[in-house]
Design a protein around this motif. Sequence first.
Motif, short mmCIF file in Angstrom:
data_model
loop_
_atom_site.label_atom_id
_atom_site.label_comp_id
_atom_site.label_asym_id
_atom_site.label_seq_id
_atom_site.Cartn_x
_atom_site.Cartn_y
_atom_site.Cartn_z
N ALA A 138 0.79 -1.16 0.11
CA ALA A 138 0.01 0.16 0.07
C ALA A 138 0.74 1.56 0.04
O ALA A 138 0.29 2.42 -0.38
N GLN A 139 2.05 1.17 0.33
CA GLN A 139 3.10 2.23 0.58
C GLN A 139 3.84 2.66 -0.80
O GLN A 139 4.42 3.60 -0.98
N VAL A 140 3.57 1.84 -1.90
CA VAL A 140 4.25 2.06 -3.10
C VAL A 140 3.21 2.58 -4.15
O VAL A 140 1.90 2.03 -3.99
N PRO A 141 3.71 2.99 -5.29
CA PRO A 141 2.67 3.26 -6.15
C PRO A 141 1.90 2.09 -6.74
O PRO A 141 2.71 1.18 -7.11
N PRO A 142 0.58 2.38 -6.98
CA PRO A 142 -0.27 1.19 -7.34
C PRO A 142 0.12 0.43 -8.35
O PRO A 142 -0.04 -0.88 -8.57
N ALA A 143 0.65 1.26 -9.55
CA ALA A 143 0.95 0.79 -10.84
C ALA A 143 2.53 0.25 -11.09
O ALA A 143 2.89 0.23 -12.03
N SER A 144 3.14 0.46 -10.08
CA SER A 144 4.54 0.19 -10.00
C SER A 144 4.89 -1.29 -10.10
O SER A 144 4.23 -2.10 -9.63
N GLU A 145 6.13 -1.47 -10.49
CA GLU A 145 6.81 -2.98 -10.54
C GLU A 145 6.98 -3.25 -9.23
O GLU A 145 6.71 -4.70 -8.82
N GLY A 146 7.17 -2.68 -8.10
CA GLY A 146 7.38 -3.08 -6.72
C GLY A 146 5.87 -3.69 -6.20
O GLY A 146 5.84 -4.59 -5.80
N ALA A 147 4.74 -3.01 -6.38
CA ALA A 147 3.67 -3.25 -6.24
C ALA A 147 3.27 -4.71 -6.83
O ALA A 147 2.66 -5.33 -6.26
N ARG A 148 3.63 -4.69 -8.19
CA ARG A 148 3.23 -5.99 -8.83
C ARG A 148 4.21 -7.18 -8.19
O ARG A 148 3.46 -8.24 -7.97
N GLN A 149 5.38 -7.09 -8.00
CA GLN A 149 6.21 -8.02 -7.31
C GLN A 149 5.65 -8.32 -5.98
O GLN A 149 5.42 -9.53 -5.67
N GLY A 150 5.01 -7.22 -5.25
CA GLY A 150 4.35 -7.66 -3.80
C GLY A 150 3.14 -8.37 -4.00
O GLY A 150 2.92 -9.30 -3.08
N TRP A 151 2.38 -8.21 -5.05
CA TRP A 151 0.83 -8.75 -5.18
C TRP A 151 1.30 -10.38 -5.73
O TRP A 151 0.74 -11.21 -5.27
N LEU A 152 2.52 -10.63 -6.41
CA LEU A 152 2.87 -11.74 -6.85
C LEU A 152 3.18 -12.57 -5.66
O LEU A 152 2.76 -13.80 -5.51
#
Length: 263
Positions: A138-152
Amino acid sequence: MIWLLFLALAALALAPLGWSLARPRAARGRHDADLALYRAQLAELDRERAAGRLDEAAFAAARTEVQRRLLAAPADAPAPHPRGAATLAAGLFLIPALGIGLYLWNGTPDVPAAPFVERAAEAARDDALLAQLRARIAQVPPASEGARQGWLLLGNAERARGRLDPAAEAFARVLAIRFDPGIAAELAELQVQRNALEPAAALLAQSLQAAPTDPRLRFLAGMVEARAGRPANARVVWQGLLADTPADAPWRGMLEQQLRELP
């Protein structure tokens, strides 16, 4: 007496390995091994269902998981080096010796088994870690690669714990950031397990446009048709996949069995 017991247990554990080394047999490739593993796992699932320990939903989910692993299995690997048998034979003696040595050096036989309270505490710690992961996402930009890796990462963790709904939600968020047919296959499989067949069908149609020859996507497309009560459609999909499947593909036997089981 306790050391005799340890030696007996070690002998029982390593007896199958010793028998396989002593018995001459033809070499088996990865393809044969994958098929044998699939049949053994499927037979075990059938026994569990017949004994009443698995309901139909759990049986279907477990069977789908076995099929997923077989579809993801690589082709035949090179045959093992001839010295592999000698190494395994040496392991018959070295493994018990090493185990006893480690036990003598740092063993704690008086430690009791973990009670339910401790297991519950461990589950609570896992929940806390996943909550922390969600907070960081929730602390990183929603469409960022960091968010993507976190959700994965979160989706894989939730699926490993058997929590299909939050796992599906996490994979959906991964795809919303950037579409990938491989991740779409993971989500479609979860949707099949959750009996969400219409979303799975729509996702597979989109994925097959990007990767029309992917065998896992095509197999799942047939599975959706079969689960939705459209066996004729499933047969068309799976027969097309079978026609494109090499004779030595590890999932070919599974695919043929699925076709035979269609009404």
